[in-house]
Design an enzyme around this catalytic site. Structure first.
Site, PDB file in Angstrom:
ATOM      1  N   PHE A 129       0.858  -1.178   0.000  1.00 43.12           N
ATOM      2  CA  PHE A 129       0.000   0.000   0.000  1.00 43.12           C
ATOM      3  C   PHE A 129       0.902   1.237   0.000  1.00 43.12           C
ATOM      4  CE2 PHE A 129      -2.892   3.102   1.898  1.00 43.12           C
ATOM      5  CZ  PHE A 129      -4.059   2.853   1.191  1.00 43.12           C
ATOM      6  N   ASP A 200       1.998  -4.810   8.678  1.00 39.40           N
ATOM      7  CA  ASP A 200       0.827  -3.941   8.542  1.00 39.40           C
ATOM      8  C   ASP A 200      -0.386  -4.858   8.453  1.00 39.40           C
ATOM      9  OD1 ASP A 200      -1.271  -2.318   7.685  1.00 39.40           O
ATOM     10  OD2 ASP A 200       0.051  -1.003   6.540  1.00 39.40           O
ATOM     11  N   TYR A 225     -10.759   1.233  11.148  1.00 40.65           N
ATOM     12  CA  TYR A 225     -11.985   1.602  10.411  1.00 40.65           C
ATOM     13  C   TYR A 225     -12.354   0.600   9.328  1.00 40.65           C
ATOM     14  CZ  TYR A 225      -8.367   3.790   7.434  1.00 40.65           C
ATOM     15  OH  TYR A 225      -7.245   4.028   6.686  1.00 40.65           O
ATOM     16  N   LYS A 226     -11.516  -0.418   9.102  1.00 44.22           N
ATOM     17  CA  LYS A 226     -11.835  -1.420   8.086  1.00 44.22           C
ATOM     18  C   LYS A 226     -12.643  -2.547   8.759  1.00 44.22           C
ATOM     19  CE  LYS A 226      -8.084   0.074   5.113  1.00 44.22           C
ATOM     20  NZ  LYS A 226      -6.667   0.015   4.778  1.00 44.22           N
ATOM     21  N   ARG A 376     -13.061  -4.808  -6.489  1.00 42.82           N
ATOM     22  CA  ARG A 376     -12.706  -5.459  -5.233  1.00 42.82           C
ATOM     23  C   ARG A 376     -13.961  -5.775  -4.441  1.00 42.82           C
ATOM     24  NH1 ARG A 376      -8.650  -2.705  -1.003  1.00 42.82           N
ATOM     25  NH2 ARG A 376     -10.512  -1.436  -0.764  1.00 42.82           N
TER      26      ARG A 376
HETATM   27  C1  LIG Z   1      -5.932   1.276   4.529  1.00 42.44           C
HETATM   28  C2  LIG Z   1      -4.458   1.106   4.665  1.00 42.44           C
HETATM   29  C3  LIG Z   1      -3.661   2.092   5.269  1.00 42.44           C
HETATM   30  C4  LIG Z   1      -4.278   3.402   5.669  1.00 42.44           C
HETATM   31  O1  LIG Z   1      -3.448   4.245   6.372  1.00 42.44           O
HETATM   32  P1  LIG Z   1      -4.059   5.541   7.078  1.00 42.44           P
HETATM   33  O2  LIG Z   1      -2.915   6.185   7.708  1.00 42.44           O
HETATM   34  O3  LIG Z   1      -5.133   5.082   7.994  1.00 42.44           O
HETATM   35  O4  LIG Z   1      -4.687   6.387   6.001  1.00 42.44           O
HETATM   36  C5  LIG Z   1      -2.323   1.820   5.479  1.00 42.44           C
HETATM   37  N1  LIG Z   1      -1.779   0.654   5.071  1.00 42.44           N
HETATM   38  C6  LIG Z   1      -2.511  -0.291   4.434  1.00 42.44           C
HETATM   39  C7  LIG Z   1      -1.866  -1.571   4.009  1.00 42.44           C
HETATM   40  C8  LIG Z   1      -3.862  -0.087   4.208  1.00 42.44           C
HETATM   41  O5  LIG Z   1      -4.595  -1.019   3.577  1.00 42.44           O
END
Ligand SMILES: *Cc1c(COP(=O)(O)O)cnc(C)c1O
Length: 417
Positions: A129, A200, A225-226, A376
């Site tokens: 990501f 992560d 939040y996911k 997705r």
């Molecule tokens: C959703 C996601 C993030 C989001 O990071 P934020 O700092 O909350 O915006 C980070 N890493 C991964 C792998 C994600 O899927």
């Protein structure tokens, strides 16, 4: 909807046998919506709605500043952190709920470099990501030659560590493909070559057993939040393994007063707090944390093993349904073939994936799109049913058959996809 697929796949019976079937009622589900985007933003738990309301009116409204003590606001990062710890397999006192995933990653990257002096390289995957890669690039900008990012492909990770590598930074479940990496093997491989492992868990926490402690993860970060349904922009989490918690070093660079050993001594010099507290920076966002706190209580009623089993069954049902309708030839699945190597999502490739996604949303089936051309589908076992899956694939089949997605209204790109 009377669905031929629901009948073929016998989804009613599967819903009746589902040990999580009653949990769905604890979420606010907009009228008729089939929500397959819990991997981006989880649905609103009814308990969060009530608890945020009470935090506003009773705690803030009536108790005002005394709530920092009276309602334990000051300890929320640790108490909510321990709720998250229970979900990710962390011992108590090793997880915080604070800041964003990006900021928390910055903190643990610096800590990993500190704990592995003489080594300067962070190894990650090219299609991680992007924020994860950007945070390393930003740290590199600050630290110069003392922090360098090297990118490899996912299949090269097990050969990627050399004598320069301070840490492997891996996202357990790939945000596009849904591929699940073998965290335990990677942690053991990193350790036997003198490196640390940063995981992560954005797409795994709340969707499957993670077991950071048993799997020897050094540092973990992730979103609430996911799959954890904490709410839009809810604070993230950060886990530090017991052997990495030391006060001999100031492990993280964002010295803030709440990470100080004695915040209320107002000492002009920074001394890190003992334990996980030194990873705190500033004042917690109380309203947002109230939402996370209530959302995580849903997990106290379920087992992560049941969640994983249902996640696998939902995704297998989705694939079977697409096969039945002959959809897989038109939009091939790019996620790994076996469920064991997947997270809780599937991705399908199609030139018009964006418009297809918009057409689905217009029919009350919410999925999302990831560039360049992936549809997705996220499976949230707490509130998705087997019947939802059959109905959603029926809608998809109709959209593909009528080519409804070619309409002009579905081509317009919005700022959030
Ligand atoms: C959703 C996601 C993030 C989001 O990071 P934020 O700092 O909350 O915006 C980070 N890493 C991964 C792998 C994600 O899927």
């Amino acid at each position: 909807m009377s669905s031929s697929l629901a009948h073929v796949l016998n989804t009613d019976t599967r819903d009746q046998a589902d040990p999580l079937r009653d949990i769905k009622g604890q979420f606010h589900i907009p009228n008729g919506m089939i929500y397959l985007d819990g991997n981006s933003l989880g649905l609103l738990p009814k308990a969060s709605q009530a608890h945020v309301q009470e935090t506003l009116t009773e705690q803030w409204g009536n108790s005002v500043i005394t709530s920092w003590n009276k309602h334990g606001w000051i300890n929320l990062p640790l108490t909510v952190g321990d709720q998250i710890g229970a979900i990710i397999g962390a011992p108590a006192g090793h997880t915080l709920c604070c800041d964003s995933t990006s900021i928390n990653l910055f903190k643990v990257l610096y800590a990993a470099l500190q704990l592995n002096p003489g080594r300067t390289e962070i190894v990650s995957t090219r299609d991680n990501f992007p924020t994860d890669l950007y945070m390393v690039q930003g740290l590199s900008q600050l630290l110069g030659q003392n922090c360098r990012l090297r990118l490899v492909e996912e299949h090269e990770l097990m050969q990627a560590v050399n004598e320069q590598t301070a840490a492997l930074l891996v996202t357990e479940v790939n945000f596009r493909t849904g591929r699940k990496l073998p965290i335990k093997e990677l942690a053991n491989y990193a350790h036997s070559n003198g490196a640390l492992l940063i995981a992560d868990l954005a797409h795994s926490a709340g969707a499957m057993p993670v077991n950071v402690y048993d799997n020897h993860v050094d540092f973990a970060i992730g979103c609430t939040y996911k799959y954890m349904n904490g709410g839009p922009g809810a604070p993230a989490f950060l886990y530090v393994a017991p052997q990495n918690l030391t006060t001999e070093l100031s492990l993280q660079p964002l010295y803030g007063w709440l990470g100080h050993a004695e915040p209320f001594a107002f000492d002009p010099d920074y001394t890190p707090a003992a334990g996980i507290r030194q990873f705190l920076t500033g004042t917690p966002p109380v309203l947002a944390m109230a939402s996370v706190h209530a959302a995580l209580r849903v997990f106290e009623q379920v087992s992560m093993a049941d969640i994983r089993a249902k996640s696998v069954a939902l995704s297998e049902t989705w694939l079977e349904a697409m096969a039945q309708k002959g959809l897989l030839e038109q939009m091939p699945c790019i996620s790994p073939e076996t469920a064991e190597h997947r997270g809780s999502q599937l991705a399908f490739q199609h030139e018009h994936a964006y418009a297809i996604c918009q057409a689905l949303i217009a029919e009350g089936v919410v999925a999302d799109f990831r560039a360049p051309h992936y549809l997705r589908i996220g499976f949230a076992p707490l509130y998705n049913s087997f019947t939802d899956i059959a109905n959603a694939v029926d809608v998809l089949a109709r959209i593909m058959q009528t080519k409804r997605y070619t309409r002009a209204e579905f081509q317009q790109r919005q700022s959030v996809t």
